[in-house]
Design an enzyme around this catalytic site. Sequence first.
Site, PDB file in Angstrom:
ATOM      1  N   ARG A  58     -22.426 -20.190  23.456  1.00  0.00           N
ATOM      2  CA  ARG A  58     -22.706 -20.709  22.113  1.00  0.00           C
ATOM      3  C   ARG A  58     -23.960 -21.595  22.083  1.00  0.00           C
ATOM      4  NH1 ARG A  58     -17.749 -19.298  22.458  1.00  0.00           N
ATOM      5  NH2 ARG A  58     -18.044 -20.132  24.521  1.00  0.00           N
ATOM      6  N   THR A  59     -23.995 -22.619  22.933  1.00  0.00           N
ATOM      7  CA  THR A  59     -25.064 -23.621  22.838  1.00  0.00           C
ATOM      8  C   THR A  59     -26.418 -22.992  23.150  1.00  0.00           C
ATOM      9  OG1 THR A  59     -23.423 -25.191  23.604  1.00  0.00           O
ATOM     10  CG2 THR A  59     -25.689 -25.950  23.578  1.00  0.00           C
ATOM     11  N   LYS A  86     -34.123 -22.525  45.501  1.00  0.00           N
ATOM     12  CA  LYS A  86     -34.892 -22.791  46.730  1.00  0.00           C
ATOM     13  C   LYS A  86     -34.924 -24.276  47.059  1.00  0.00           C
ATOM     14  CE  LYS A  86     -37.882 -18.987  45.341  1.00  0.00           C
ATOM     15  NZ  LYS A  86     -39.192 -18.716  44.755  1.00  0.00           N
ATOM     16  N   ARG A 108     -28.888 -28.463  29.702  1.00  0.00           N
ATOM     17  CA  ARG A 108     -27.454 -28.573  30.034  1.00  0.00           C
ATOM     18  C   ARG A 108     -27.371 -28.730  31.545  1.00  0.00           C
ATOM     19  NH1 ARG A 108     -22.403 -25.071  28.080  1.00  0.00           N
ATOM     20  NH2 ARG A 108     -22.789 -26.450  26.321  1.00  0.00           N
ATOM     21  N   HIS A 136     -22.038 -34.246  24.481  1.00  0.00           N
ATOM     22  CA  HIS A 136     -22.542 -32.961  23.986  1.00  0.00           C
ATOM     23  C   HIS A 136     -22.883 -33.204  22.506  1.00  0.00           C
ATOM     24  CE1 HIS A 136     -23.215 -28.813  23.363  1.00  0.00           C
ATOM     25  NE2 HIS A 136     -22.096 -28.291  23.816  1.00  0.00           N
TER      26      HIS A 136
HETATM   27  N1   CP Z   1     -19.169 -25.295  22.791  1.00  0.00           N
HETATM   28  C1   CP Z   1     -19.954 -25.012  23.850  1.00  0.00           C
HETATM   29  O1   CP Z   1     -20.664 -25.863  24.376  1.00  0.00           O
HETATM   30  O2   CP Z   1     -19.887 -23.704  24.250  1.00  0.00           O
HETATM   31  P1   CP Z   1     -20.783 -23.070  25.421  1.00  0.00           P
HETATM   32  O3   CP Z   1     -20.296 -23.660  26.714  1.00  0.00           O
HETATM   33  O4   CP Z   1     -20.540 -21.573  25.336  1.00  0.00           O
HETATM   34  O5   CP Z   1     -22.205 -23.434  25.159  1.00  0.00           O
END
Ligand code: CP
Length: 317
Positions: A58-59, A86, A108, A136
């Site tokens: 999603r993100t 590496k 992320r 998040h």
């Molecule tokens: N909600 C969310 O962060 O989903 P993903 O891990 O798929 O990005």
Amino acid sequence: MRLKSRHLLGLEGVSRQDIELIFNTAVTFKEILSRDIPKVPTLRGLTIANLFYEPSTRTRFSFELAEKRLSADTVSFSTNSSSVQKGETLKDTVQNIEAMKVDMVVIRHQAAGAPHFLARCCNTKVINAGDGAHEHPTQALLDLFTVWEKYKKIDGLRVVIVGDIKYSRVARSDIWGFKTMGAEVAICGPTTLLPYEVERMGVEVYTRLETALEGRDIVIVLRIQAERQQAGLLPTIREYVNRFCLTPRHLAALKENFTIMHPGPINRGVEISPEVADGPYSVILSQVTNGVAIRMAVLYLLSGGRLPNSRRKAKAS
Ligand code: CP
């Protein structure tokens, strides 16, 4: 039309005024996304790097779509196809990307604080797309926006977040965000999955789902973060399902016009039953849709630009 900070690292400390600015900007971008050609030249000439050190559907898609809809140039990497394999450090990776004239980094990372580290040691603007079990922020912003669209307010709503609170970055960002916007927030989960001294965040704490749900407007259900847990925090998944899986029998305790949310990915039949996840009160897919508009708003506001409509008006006058 600017946010107070030059980065978006978390929702802790972000003001109500900034959150409302993001909402109002997202409304404009949501309208743009409904057009036949859902694209504007707002970020033309800007280059954004998406660094995903952890899996995401999603993100990552949502940020990439938001960037493309705004006409930014984008580059993306995941760790299994980069020089991280590496032995390159995070700092070296980002400084090399920066040397290629990248304006913004979306990251992320499995380590809590990784985006904050980058914001200190690099010149690019940084957006946190999820750092370990910490925050998040764009997920919480899209959760807040989805609620704000439905109820036309957040003040006074009664929210409960259910599940693995301890390892959930979504829980932490949602708690900060909903509290800043005036909601009453509770959490519920097994004692082993509640953070130490979480009451200090100003939330009510429950370990019995049926009690936690009483009179709530919003239920946010979380996934068990198996990838972050030490062994032994849950006796068995079956016991978790028996005590915490949200099923149709729980819904009568909620307020009229209640809302069921989940950030995804869902483990059907573990934290939420398919009947509830796909039922009429679920806004899970609306959350995903709103994610693109919210991320467009964040990218746009951090870039310091003007809205496409006001740009057109400015040219016409
Ligand atoms: N909600 C969310 O962060 O989903 P993903 O891990 O798929 O990005």
